[in-house]
Write an enzyme that holds these catalytic residues in place. Structure first.
Site, PDB file in Angstrom:
ATOM      1  N   SER A 117       0.831  -1.202   0.000  1.00 25.85           N
ATOM      2  CA  SER A 117       0.000   0.000   0.000  1.00 25.85           C
ATOM      3  C   SER A 117       0.869   1.256   0.000  1.00 25.85           C
ATOM      4  CB  SER A 117      -0.915   0.007   1.220  1.00 25.85           C
ATOM      5  OG  SER A 117      -1.808  -1.078   1.180  1.00 25.85           O
ATOM      6  N   CYS A 121       2.689   2.470  -2.377  1.00 25.54           N
ATOM      7  CA  CYS A 121       3.970   2.322  -3.084  1.00 25.54           C
ATOM      8  C   CYS A 121       3.826   2.505  -4.592  1.00 25.54           C
ATOM      9  CB  CYS A 121       4.599   0.960  -2.779  1.00 25.54           C
ATOM     10  SG  CYS A 121       5.326   0.825  -1.134  1.00 25.54           S
ATOM     11  N   GLY A 122       2.700   3.056  -5.049  1.00 21.91           N
ATOM     12  CA  GLY A 122       2.618   3.438  -6.450  1.00 21.91           C
ATOM     13  C   GLY A 122       1.783   2.560  -7.358  1.00 21.91           C
ATOM     14  N   ASN A 171      -0.452   4.871  -9.424  1.00 21.47           N
ATOM     15  CA  ASN A 171       0.345   5.612 -10.411  1.00 21.47           C
ATOM     16  C   ASN A 171       0.705   4.743 -11.607  1.00 21.47           C
ATOM     17  OD1 ASN A 171       0.299   7.921  -8.890  1.00 21.47           O
ATOM     18  ND2 ASN A 171       2.355   7.689  -8.059  1.00 21.47           N
ATOM     19  N   ASN A 231      -1.977   9.561   5.160  1.00 24.05           N
ATOM     20  CA  ASN A 231      -2.831   8.495   4.627  1.00 24.05           C
ATOM     21  C   ASN A 231      -4.209   9.016   4.222  1.00 24.05           C
ATOM     22  OD1 ASN A 231      -3.239   5.709   3.936  1.00 24.05           O
ATOM     23  ND2 ASN A 231      -4.535   5.490   5.741  1.00 24.05           N
ATOM     24  N   ARG A 280       9.447  -0.396  -2.032  1.00 23.27           N
ATOM     25  CA  ARG A 280      10.387   0.713  -1.824  1.00 23.27           C
ATOM     26  C   ARG A 280      11.693   0.154  -1.258  1.00 23.27           C
ATOM     27  NH1 ARG A 280       8.277   6.022  -1.539  1.00 23.27           N
ATOM     28  NH2 ARG A 280       6.040   6.119  -1.959  1.00 23.27           N
ATOM     29  N   GLY A 299       5.874   8.424 -15.386  1.00 27.90           N
ATOM     30  CA  GLY A 299       5.636   8.088 -16.792  1.00 27.90           C
ATOM     31  C   GLY A 299       6.805   7.396 -17.463  1.00 27.90           C
TER      32      GLY A 299
END
Length: 662
Positions: A325, A327-328, A331, A443, A476, A570
């Protein structure tokens, strides 16, 4: 009188259990079951008689649901029962009431966006108070080394749970409304979809479940006589309230309990109104209970995003990826490629239910209907698609608010640099950019309908799902771990996922930035014995199945000065490009290392990136990995012990030999 005469007759096989060994005939057993059903049904209906039905027709509900509601109403004693239908009209009425009470306020700069603040003691998942309840302890947790506390799940005995429930739930909804939420995880009626019914005394939960799951009357039709996952939730603050309620947010943080009963397909949650603690369709159902169902039925319930990636040539590939959770995942699921000609479309950003099809391929569905994303760090620079998604019909929790009715959180400084806005932080205090502390809780969250995502995949609600070609794991890792590597085999991939580690984040109650084990990104969500979970993954590989290739990524490696070596966001499409070309079997892309295949120099498109420290980014430092190998062995032997599958132990031994030869 015989239950067979009852118009809503539905025999519950569990009622036969006490009589199975009596020697009675099948016909006699059925008569016993029918009579028992009739008596039980009449009793619960009488008990329910004194409660007003505030909305909906109780008698049109399936009999099993009627009994479930009546039994829990007798236990929790609400002032009335509200059967939700998920309509916009229903949501508007609830929103209006919450605005009147002060729990919600409208973000005036947007269409139908609302903000709320919680009690500061109720802000994250509470892993230390989350339990799996099974008769036998090692159904839930592994046989760890003596004196070692299991981290892959917390076990509680049924007897202890009974004591805990008895001390919390009787009368816990006094003076409050019991909302009945029918919801489907996955497209309603789909072959991999499952139905749940949540009882709650939180209207915030009603609004959020409507965003995050499929709530509508069609769920009752799809349910019919089938069983469902029973979800019981209370904020744990009956009226009259005898303590101060902060931010109009009822909760009981000192008494929080989140308990799962996998054999019964049941969830009990008490004391918290926040996120995964109260939106029981999310981690509780979609991962902890669903992983048990998946184990029994031969599929997978995983903490993974699902993305469709289309190359410049027009061919699309589907990838699933598991990160802890915050950590992207969101994204990556909504990545906006920096390489020309590439297109990414989102199928799901958090949870994947996956099953092998008759053609041997692995198909995945997103069981959710919304995104429940971490707000801080989300911006037009990092995730423009997420920002576009929550411009309307969304709920924001514990973010900051400008006096002009806009949301605000850390990461949006660039968007507001010319505005110098006046801000009310998540604690309700005046705050300005540059002030000490943070504007939004780390959060803080947005809940937004997935259908509003500009790049939502056309097949995101396909009942069959989409075919997965690759599975990515990552976390991470500030040191030692290369940007990307491909595992040697399915078995080696399972071992690699079992070794997954990551810095802790604000998604749970952990403090600091310690690197901790999070196997498969499932540590907080493991529904049963982790050794059996590993064996389940291994057993999914058969001669007739095309198992996906497994990769590991690390966007977060830093140099000696503490700066990230990789730009991320990106530009992660460059890593996806390498992975897809590996899937195609393109030659000369990889270099073999002790831990897997890393990209060969020049095999990743680095055009336009400037100075990238390639050798450091892709390196596998011998000293680092020798220490890691020792630590991994100690972890698996202490935490999984004799439950560790022999295939995983073999992969551990082989990788350790390779590392020690560096």
């Amino acid at each position: 009188p015989s239950g067979a005469d009852h118009p809503n007759m539905s025999v519950d096989p569990s009622l036969l259990t006490p009589y199975k060994n009596t020697g009675a005939s099948e016909a006699s057993l059925r008569q016993i079951s029918e009579d028992a059903f009739y008596v039980v049904n009449e009793v619960v209906m009488k008990r329910l008689g004194h409660l007003p039905i505030l909305k909906g027709d109780f008698h049109l509900l399936p009999p099993k649901v009627q009994r479930f509601i009546a039994e829990k109403a007798e236990l929790m004693r609400p002032r009335g029962i509200f059967i939700c239908d998920g309509t916009q009209h229903e949501a508007d009425d609830i929103i209006h009431k919450l605005i009147e009470r002060g729990m919600l306020s409208k973000l005036e700069a947007y269409e139908n966006n609302y903000i709320c603040r919680t009690d500061p003691k109720d802000v994250a998942r509470v892993e230390s108070k989350t339990w799996m309840v099974t008769k036998e302890k090692h159904q839930t947790v592994c046989r760890t080394a003596e004196g070692v506390e299991p981290i892959m799940g917390h076990w509680m005995s049924p007897e202890s749970l009974s004591t805990e429930l008895d001390s919390r739930f009787p009368g816990c909804m006094a003076g409050r409304t019991m909302y009945v939420i029918p919801f489907s995880m996955g497209p309603i009626g789909g072959p991999l979809s499952k139905i749940g019914v949540q009882l709650t005394d939180s209207n915030y939960v009603v609004l959020s479940m409507r965003v995050m799951t499929r709530v509508c009357n069609s769920v009752w039709d799809a349910l019919g006589d089938n069983d469902f996952v029973r979800c019981i939730h209370s904020v744990g603050l009956p009226r009259p309230v005898k303590q101060r309620v902060i931010n109009h947010w009822p909760c009981n943080p000192e008494r929080v309990l989140i308990a799962h009963r996998p054999p019964e397909r049941e969830i009990w949650s008490f004391g918290s109104g926040y996120g995964g603690n109260s939106l029981l369709g999310k981690k509780c159902f979609a991962l902890r209970i669903a992983s048990n169902i998946a184990y029994d039925e031969g599929w997978m319930a995983e903490h993974m995003l699902i993305m469709g990636v289309t190359r410049p040539c027009g061919r699309e590939h589907f990838i699933a990826a598991a990160f802890p959770s915050a950590c992207g995942k969101t994204n990556l699921a909504m990545l906006e490629p920096t390489l020309p000609g590439w297109k990414v479309r989102c199928v799901g950003d958090d949870i994947a239910w996956m099953k092998f099809g008759e053609d041997g391929r692995l198909y995945a569905i997103n069981p959710e209907a919304g995104f429940f994303g971490v707000a801080p760090g989300t911006s037009n620079r990092t995730n423009p698609m997420a920002v576009a998604t929550f411009q309307k019909n969304s709920i924001f929790t514990n973010v900051a608010e400008t006096t002009t009715g806009e949301y605000y959180w850390e990461g949006l400084e660039e968007d507001y640099k010319d505005k110098d806005p006046e801000i009310i932080n998540w604690l309700g205090e005046k705050w300005k950019i540059g002030d000490p502390g943070v504007a939004a809780h780390p959060n803080s969250r947005f809940a937004a309908p997935a259908s509003q995502c500009p790049i939502i995949h056309p097949d995101w609600e396909s009942p069959k799902g989409v075919p997965i070609e690759a599975i990515i794991f990552g976390g991470r890792r500030p040191a030692g771990v290369p940007l990307v590597f491909e595992t040697h085999s399915w078995e080696h991939g399972v071992f690699t996922a079992a070794c997954l580690k990551s810095e802790t984040t604000a998604a749970a109650e952990h403090k600091g930035k310690n690197v901790m084990h999070d196997p498969f990104a499932m540590r907080p969500f493991m529904g049963y014995n982790f050794g059996k979970y590993l064996q389940h993954w291994l057993d999914l590989k058969t001669e007739k199945r095309q198992v996906p290739k497994i990769y590991h990524v690390n966007w977060f490696r830093k140099d000696a000065d503490g700066k990230f070596l990789w730009p991320g966001f990106g530009d992660n499409i460059r890593v996806i490009d390498w992975i897809i070309r590996r899937l195609d079997g393109e030659a000369n892309l990889g270099v073999e290392t002790a831990i897997g295949t890393v990209p060969a120099p020049g095999s990743v498109d680095m055009s336009g990136l400037g100075d990238i420290k390639w050798d450091e980014l892709m390196s596998v430092p011998a000293d680092y990995w020798k220490e890691d190998a020792k630590e991994v062995r100690a972890f698996l032997e202490a935490q999984v012990g004799p439950d560790l599958p022999k295939e995983v132990r073999h992969e551990m031994d082989e990788q350790e030999k390779k590392i020690n030869s560096l």
